[in-house]
Each structure stands twice: as C-alpha cells, then as structure tokens.
Design a protein around this motif. Structure first.
Motif, PDB file in Angstrom:
ATOM      1  N   UNK A  82       0.833  -1.198   0.000  1.00 34.86           N
ATOM      2  CA  UNK A  82       0.000   0.000   0.000  1.00 34.86           C
ATOM      3  C   UNK A  82       0.872   1.254   0.000  1.00 34.86           C
ATOM      4  N   UNK A  83       2.100   1.128   0.444  1.00 37.11           N
ATOM      5  CA  UNK A  83       3.038   2.246   0.340  1.00 37.11           C
ATOM      6  C   UNK A  83       3.190   2.687  -1.111  1.00 37.11           C
ATOM      7  N   UNK A  84       3.203   1.712  -2.022  1.00 39.47           N
ATOM      8  CA  UNK A  84       3.339   2.012  -3.447  1.00 39.47           C
ATOM      9  C   UNK A  84       2.117   2.766  -3.959  1.00 39.47           C
ATOM     10  N   UNK A  85       0.936   2.393  -3.476  1.00 35.84           N
ATOM     11  CA  UNK A  85      -0.291   3.095  -3.860  1.00 35.84           C
ATOM     12  C   UNK A  85      -0.220   4.549  -3.409  1.00 35.84           C
ATOM     13  N   UNK A  86       0.220   4.750  -2.170  1.00 34.71           N
ATOM     14  CA  UNK A  86       0.357   6.110  -1.619  1.00 34.71           C
ATOM     15  C   UNK A  86       1.319   6.942  -2.465  1.00 34.71           C
ATOM     16  N   UNK A  87       2.463   6.384  -2.797  1.00 35.26           N
ATOM     17  CA  UNK A  87       3.461   7.116  -3.603  1.00 35.26           C
ATOM     18  C   UNK A  87       2.900   7.449  -4.987  1.00 35.26           C
ATOM     19  N   UNK A  88       2.169   6.493  -5.588  1.00 34.31           N
ATOM     20  CA  UNK A  88       1.609   6.746  -6.915  1.00 34.31           C
ATOM     21  C   UNK A  88       0.550   7.840  -6.864  1.00 34.31           C
ATOM     22  N   UNK A  89      -0.318   7.809  -5.859  1.00 34.50           N
ATOM     23  CA  UNK A  89      -1.373   8.819  -5.737  1.00 34.50           C
ATOM     24  C   UNK A  89      -0.763  10.208  -5.631  1.00 34.50           C
ATOM     25  N   UNK A  90       0.283  10.355  -4.838  1.00 29.11           N
ATOM     26  CA  UNK A  90       0.939  11.663  -4.719  1.00 29.11           C
ATOM     27  C   UNK A  90       1.536  12.105  -6.054  1.00 29.11           C
ATOM     28  N   UNK A  91       2.141  11.179  -6.777  1.00 29.90           N
ATOM     29  CA  UNK A  91       2.742  11.522  -8.065  1.00 29.90           C
ATOM     30  C   UNK A  91       1.674  11.955  -9.057  1.00 29.90           C
ATOM     31  N   UNK A  92       0.547  11.223  -9.104  1.00 25.92           N
ATOM     32  CA  UNK A  92      -0.541  11.587 -10.015  1.00 25.92           C
ATOM     33  C   UNK A  92      -1.139  12.933  -9.615  1.00 25.92           C
ATOM     34  N   UNK A  93      -1.362  13.138  -8.329  1.00 25.84           N
ATOM     35  CA  UNK A  93      -1.991  14.371  -7.855  1.00 25.84           C
ATOM     36  C   UNK A  93      -1.119  15.584  -8.148  1.00 25.84           C
ATOM     37  N   UNK A  94       0.181  15.465  -7.953  1.00 26.77           N
ATOM     38  CA  UNK A  94       1.076  16.588  -8.207  1.00 26.77           C
ATOM     39  C   UNK A  94       1.168  16.903  -9.695  1.00 26.77           C
ATOM     40  N   UNK A  95       0.966  15.878 -10.533  1.00 25.75           N
ATOM     41  CA  UNK A  95       0.995  16.083 -11.979  1.00 25.75           C
ATOM     42  C   UNK A  95      -0.258  16.799 -12.469  1.00 25.75           C
ATOM     43  N   UNK A  96      -1.425  16.380 -11.972  1.00 19.66           N
ATOM     44  CA  UNK A  96      -2.699  16.888 -12.479  1.00 19.66           C
ATOM     45  C   UNK A  96      -3.244  18.069 -11.677  1.00 19.66           C
ATOM     46  N   UNK A  97      -2.758  18.252 -10.455  1.00 14.29           N
ATOM     47  CA  UNK A  97      -3.234  19.357  -9.610  1.00 14.29           C
ATOM     48  C   UNK A  97      -2.033  20.117  -9.051  1.00 14.29           C
ATOM     49  N   UNK A  98      -1.383  20.930  -9.883  1.00 15.26           N
ATOM     50  CA  UNK A  98      -0.191  21.657  -9.425  1.00 15.26           C
ATOM     51  C   UNK A  98      -0.483  22.659  -8.319  1.00 15.26           C
ATOM     52  N   UNK A  99      -1.723  23.159  -8.254  1.00 17.18           N
ATOM     53  CA  UNK A  99      -2.084  24.093  -7.192  1.00 17.18           C
ATOM     54  C   UNK A  99      -2.295  23.331  -5.892  1.00 17.18           C
ATOM     55  N   UNK A 100      -1.610  23.739  -4.836  1.00 15.63           N
ATOM     56  CA  UNK A 100      -1.624  23.002  -3.572  1.00 15.63           C
ATOM     57  C   UNK A 100      -3.020  22.903  -2.977  1.00 15.63           C
ATOM     58  N   UNK A 101      -3.764  24.005  -2.936  1.00 18.26           N
ATOM     59  CA  UNK A 101      -5.076  23.970  -2.306  1.00 18.26           C
ATOM     60  C   UNK A 101      -6.037  23.072  -3.087  1.00 18.26           C
ATOM     61  N   UNK A 102      -5.981  23.137  -4.416  1.00 15.85           N
ATOM     62  CA  UNK A 102      -6.824  22.263  -5.226  1.00 15.85           C
ATOM     63  C   UNK A 102      -6.429  20.802  -5.023  1.00 15.85           C
ATOM     64  N   UNK A 103      -5.123  20.566  -4.903  1.00 15.36           N
ATOM     65  CA  UNK A 103      -4.644  19.197  -4.697  1.00 15.36           C
ATOM     66  C   UNK A 103      -5.109  18.663  -3.339  1.00 15.36           C
ATOM     67  N   UNK A 104      -5.004  19.488  -2.314  1.00 15.80           N
ATOM     68  CA  UNK A 104      -5.464  19.076  -0.984  1.00 15.80           C
ATOM     69  C   UNK A 104      -6.952  18.761  -0.986  1.00 15.80           C
ATOM     70  N   UNK A 105      -7.719  19.597  -1.673  1.00 13.05           N
ATOM     71  CA  UNK A 105      -9.164  19.381  -1.734  1.00 13.05           C
ATOM     72  C   UNK A 105      -9.479  18.069  -2.433  1.00 13.05           C
ATOM     73  N   UNK A 106      -8.822  17.807  -3.560  1.00  7.40           N
ATOM     74  CA  UNK A 106      -9.065  16.576  -4.311  1.00  7.40           C
ATOM     75  C   UNK A 106      -8.663  15.351  -3.493  1.00  7.40           C
ATOM     76  N   UNK A 107      -7.500  15.404  -2.821  1.00 12.58           N
ATOM     77  CA  UNK A 107      -7.055  14.265  -2.021  1.00 12.58           C
ATOM     78  C   UNK A 107      -7.980  14.036  -0.828  1.00 12.58           C
ATOM     79  N   UNK A 108      -8.453  15.120  -0.248  1.00 11.76           N
ATOM     80  CA  UNK A 108      -9.311  14.988   0.917  1.00 11.76           C
ATOM     81  C   UNK A 108     -10.686  14.436   0.602  1.00 11.76           C
ATOM     82  N   UNK A 109     -11.188  14.721  -0.602  1.00 13.16           N
ATOM     83  CA  UNK A 109     -12.550  14.317  -0.947  1.00 13.16           C
ATOM     84  C   UNK A 109     -12.618  13.154  -1.930  1.00 13.16           C
ATOM     85  N   UNK A 110     -11.533  12.874  -2.649  1.00 16.16           N
ATOM     86  CA  UNK A 110     -11.593  11.855  -3.698  1.00 16.16           C
ATOM     87  C   UNK A 110     -10.514  10.787  -3.513  1.00 16.16           C
ATOM     88  N   UNK A 111      -9.319  11.012  -4.034  1.00 18.39           N
ATOM     89  CA  UNK A 111      -8.311   9.950  -4.090  1.00 18.39           C
ATOM     90  C   UNK A 111      -7.793   9.515  -2.726  1.00 18.39           C
TER      91      UNK A 111
END
Length: 536
Positions: free
Chosen positions: A290-319
């Motif tokens: 599951x560590x690998x899943x966590x690392x992948x999610x962060x990599x995908x999120x940083x690629x598609x949501x460069x804005x920190x606040x938008x990324x936090x919102x997406x991670x908190x509510x979705x991924x």
C-alpha cells in the motif's frame, strides 16, 4: 380509438418522421385521467435549423385542444421555458384569428398549410422551426417529464401554446428518443450516438429508453476510451439506477486493464480522475504494498493538480479515500504526518486510525474488517507482493521488536512446490529486516514442508548480532507456541531461518484438520533482539 398520424407535408427542406400512435393513457400505463382527456394530441415545433411538419387525421375521440411545443434555439440554455413568448428573440406560437395558419420562416417566405388553427412565426435571424405532431398520451405514458407537462396542473398543461426548448446539438438524439417512445427501438447503434440518446432520455425521464441504451452500450466492445467516456457522464446521469450497470462495467474494465500498477504506471499517470478512482477502488490491485499506492497517488496528484489547495481538496474528498492507510508501513505513515499534500487534520486522522487498527489483535482486526466491509474498503487487504505486518518496537531495556505476520490458507497453497512470499520491511536499530515464508524440500525426509526465514536488507558495512524466535498460534488453545529459537550475526543481504518450521510434510501442514490454520489463517510471530552492532 387511437389516433393515427400520417406523413407530414413538406415544409422548408424536409419532412418529419411518421410517429404512429400505439396506445393511449388507458393502456395500462399511469397517464392522465382518460375520462377527462382520452386522446390528447400535441404538436412539437423544433427551433433547430430545419422546418418539418406532420399532418394528422382528425381524431373523433379527441376532446382536448391541440398543444404546440416549440423546442429550442441553438444559443439558449437547456431546460428553461420562455417566460415571455412575445420577446423578439423567441419563436412565437399564436392562434390565427382567421382559422388558417401561416408559417413565416426567418427569410420572410410564407407557406400555406391545412387548417390547424395556428401559425408559427420565427422572429430571430437564422432561426428555423420544425413542427411535429405527436400523441401526448404516448409521450406521457413513456416519460415522466411529459406526463407532468400534460397532466399535473403545470402552467404549460393549461396553456394552448407551450414552449419547450432544446439545443441544436440535441436534435438527432431528441428525434431518436421520440422514435423510441413510439416504437420501443432505436436505429442508432454507435456508442457516441447511444450516449446522446441516453442523456436525452435522462433529461426527459424516459426510464425504458435509458435501460435500453444501457443494455446496448454494455454489449458493445469496451475500450479504455469508451469506459472513460461512460464515467464522464453528467453526475445526475451517473447516479441514475438504469445507468449503474454501465458505469459498473466501465469501472471493472479499467480495474482489470490496469490491475498491475507497476506495469502500466505511465499510462495510469495520464488517466483522468474518474479513471484513476476506478482503478484504485479495486481490491485486486497488484502492487508491492500500500506504500506504493500512496506514492503513486501523490505523483498523479502533483501532476494533475499543481495548485496546492486544489490538490489538498481533491485528495481529501476523492483519491485520499482510496488509499488503504491501515495496511501501510509505520515508517511510511510517519511520512504522511509531515506530507504537505494533505490537510494536517486529515493526515492525523488517517494515521491514528491506521495505528489503532495495527495495534488491535488479529481477532479484533478480523472483526473490524467484517463489520466495516460493506461501508468501507480501506480496511481490506489487497493481494500485495509484500505482505502487511504488525510491528511492536521497544528501545529499553534493549532494542527489540515483535513482528506479526498472518497468511491466508490460499496464499500458502500458492507457495507449493517451491514458492516464496515476503513480508513488508520493518526496521530495528536503523536497519531494515523482512520475513519470508517458503515451501522447501526437507533435507532429511526429501518432502515438501513449510519454512520461515528472517532476512536483513543490504545496507552499508554494518553487522548485527541478533537473537530471534519464531512462534505460531496452534489449536486447541490458539495461543502462540514457540517453534524455533536462534541467534545470528547479520550482514547485508543475508537470511536465516528454519526449513521445516512445523516438522510436518506439506500435505499434513495444509490439511483441513491442520493445527495451525485457525479460520483459514496462519498466525506467525517473530521476536528480534539486537545484542551487538559492529562496524566492519
């Protein structure tokens, strides 16, 4: 007696479909009161670029006045009826005082028609109007939208002239939908066209057509592109019960297609959010941990949501909800607490929940999984390459840790005849260790047997003198019983253990009456104590 609809006179550049009446409100459907309105007839005028019209024979049973519905201009939003039919930009429907009708097109040309007590005037440059005669009982029987429009006291149901608007892009789908309501079939077969009809059926609440389109789309060959298209439907449509089988099939297709996250990592990084959610929701994901899943999610999120606040919102509510934190290593959980991509409150919450889950006994964890199985998937283990473990660390009076490894019966079955299964890494004295379960050949009996080993990850030039003990739960007490003790001086990449931990041949170890499988689970424990550390 049902009314019959005949082919239309040509108006402008084409003729409208021949919609034939198949039933009225009394045909076993929940339509308006047929005693009050036994065979209402409506006429739909489409303001969408072409002018077509149907003629209708007189119906001897018709008592209700004819209604005319004008449907949409290309540059006006869906679903909003005109509040003022006299506005210049709106096609007007008015009753002719002479009893005849005149159709005035945008270019000023006039065409005389049979006596239908109405005329249609297009007043906006570039606007064309198409008039279609329909049977309101049939539409009301198939569509909740039209049922309410024609029967439930809405303003439109009381007016002689009712305006309904659609976009020009909806014309083909709307006409297909009307055909379906009359004939229960569609000529459209391509996925894109069926999706257009599906959205029109949702908009006008034709549940039977929604189910029909969904079935056709389900039997069409699924591709990554079509699966993503199905998951990108409007949210109201995604929640519709009739569409659920289609979206479920799309999610399953993507989950199976990208089951091996490591193999398809580059493709996965390019998927949209809905596609990633479908993949990461799967219980069968093939990942190292599951560590690998966590690392992948962060990599995908940083690629598609460069804005920190938008990324936090997406991670908190979705991924973030799809990461199974209880099965991550304690070492990685510590990093979650300091990860800036998560809101601090969320990070604290998921880490505490994971740690509480890890500190519970195996029995308590099993009960928690059973109780939460239907409400949350985050407690369910995936088939990780490295099996999750529970670790308790102590610094005093000496550096020591206790490691718990639980293996399912089917996991052990897959080890035969010569397989190996590795645990997640754990750390003691700053050094990484791991457990590995083997199916070995016993050197004395030459029979297959179960073995357990302790290994140290390769790192630097440090050696560790370690005391270790292997134990397992066994019936009838189900308490941990010591099976092997030893000591070993580890250097990088070395492993030590016992080839036949239970002193049993493989068939006896795996038998239904085995003493070591408790409700299908083999419970193993390893205790490690560091005695000395030597720099070489």
């Amino acid at each position: 007696m049902d009314s019959a609809l005949l082919p239309a006179d040509r108006i402008g550049s084409g003729s409208a479909p021949d919609f034939r009446v198949q039933r009225n409100f009394s045909d076993g459907c929940s339509g308006p009161d047929s005693s009050k309105d036994p065979s209402a007839v409506a006429k739909i005028g489409l303001a969408i670029g072409s002018k077509r019209r149907n003629k209708k024979d007189d119906d001897v049973l018709m008592h209700r006045e004819e209604q005319i519905l004008n449907c949409n201009m290309p540059d006006i939003e869906d679903g909003v009826t005109y509040e003022n039919e006299d506005e210049e930009a709106v096609p007007m429907v008015v009753e002719s005082p002479s009893g005849g009708s005149v159709h005035t097109n945008p270019n000023g040309d006039e065409a005389a028609h049979r006596d239908d007590s109405s005329w249609i005037m297009g007043c906006k440059t570039g606007l064309q109007v198409k008039t279609i005669h329909i049977s309101s009982p049939i539409l009301a029987a198939k569509s909740r939208f039209f049922y309410k429009l024609f029967s439930n006291g809405m303003r439109e149901s009381k007016q002689r002239h009712v305006t309904l608007r659609i976009h020009s892009s909806e014309e083909a789908a709307f006409m297909d939908l009307l055909n379906f309501m009359y004939g229960n079939t569609l000529s459209t077969t391509t996925p894109s066209a069926l999706l257009d009809v599906l959205m029109a059926a949702d908009k006008y609440e034709v549940a039977s057509c929604m189910r029909y389109c969904t079935r056709l789309l389900q039997i069409s060959p699924m591709t990554c592109e079509s699966a993503l298209l199905y998951l990108d439907l409007p949210s109201t449509l995604l929640m519709a019960e009739a569409v659920q089988p289609l979206t479920d099939a799309a999610k399953q297709f993507l989950a199976e297609r990208y089951r091996d996250v490591t193999k398809f990592q580059e493709e996965l990084l390019n998927l949209p959010l809905a596609g990633i959610e479908a993949v990461l929701s799967s219980d069968d994901l093939q990942v190292a941990s599951e560590d690998s899943v966590y690392d992948f999610v962060l990599k995908w999120a940083r690629t598609h949501y460069p804005n920190l606040e938008e990324r936090r919102e997406m991670l908190g509510t979705r991924l973030g909800r799809l990461i199974r934190f209880p099965h991550m290593t304690c070492r990685k959980l510590k990093k979650v607490l300091t990860c800036n991509d998560f809101h601090p409150e969320l990070a604290s919450k998921v880490v505490l929940e994971a740690l509480f889950f890890k500190t519970e006994s195996p029995r308590q964890r099993s009960r928690a999984v059973e109780e939460l199985n239907f409400s949350s998937r985050r407690f369910i283990e995936r088939p990780y390459k490295y099996r999750p473990i529970k670790v308790m660390e102590f610094e005093l009076p000496c550096r020591q840790c206790i490691v718990y490894l639980d293996l399912k019966h089917e996991e052990c079955e897959h080890l035969f005849p010569s397989g190996r299964l590795y645990s997640q890494a754990f750390h003691l004295g700053g050094q990484g260790f791991f457990l590995s379960a083997h199916c070995n050949i016993d050197q004395q009996t030459n029979l297959n047997c179960f073995g357990l080993f302790l290994g140290m990850q390769e790192k630097g030039s440090v050696s560790f003198a370690v005391d270790y003990e292997f134990a397992a739960r066994s019936k009838p007490t189900e308490e941990y019983m010591s099976k092997y003790k030893g000591n070993y001086t580890f250097t990088g990449g070395k492993a030590v253990g016992y080839r036949n931990l239970f002193s049993l041949p493989w068939p006896a170890f795996m038998a239904d009456d085995s003493l070591y499988f408790i409700k299908g689970i083999l419970h193993l424990r390893a205790e490690l104590t560091i005695r000395t550390v030597t720099l070489s």
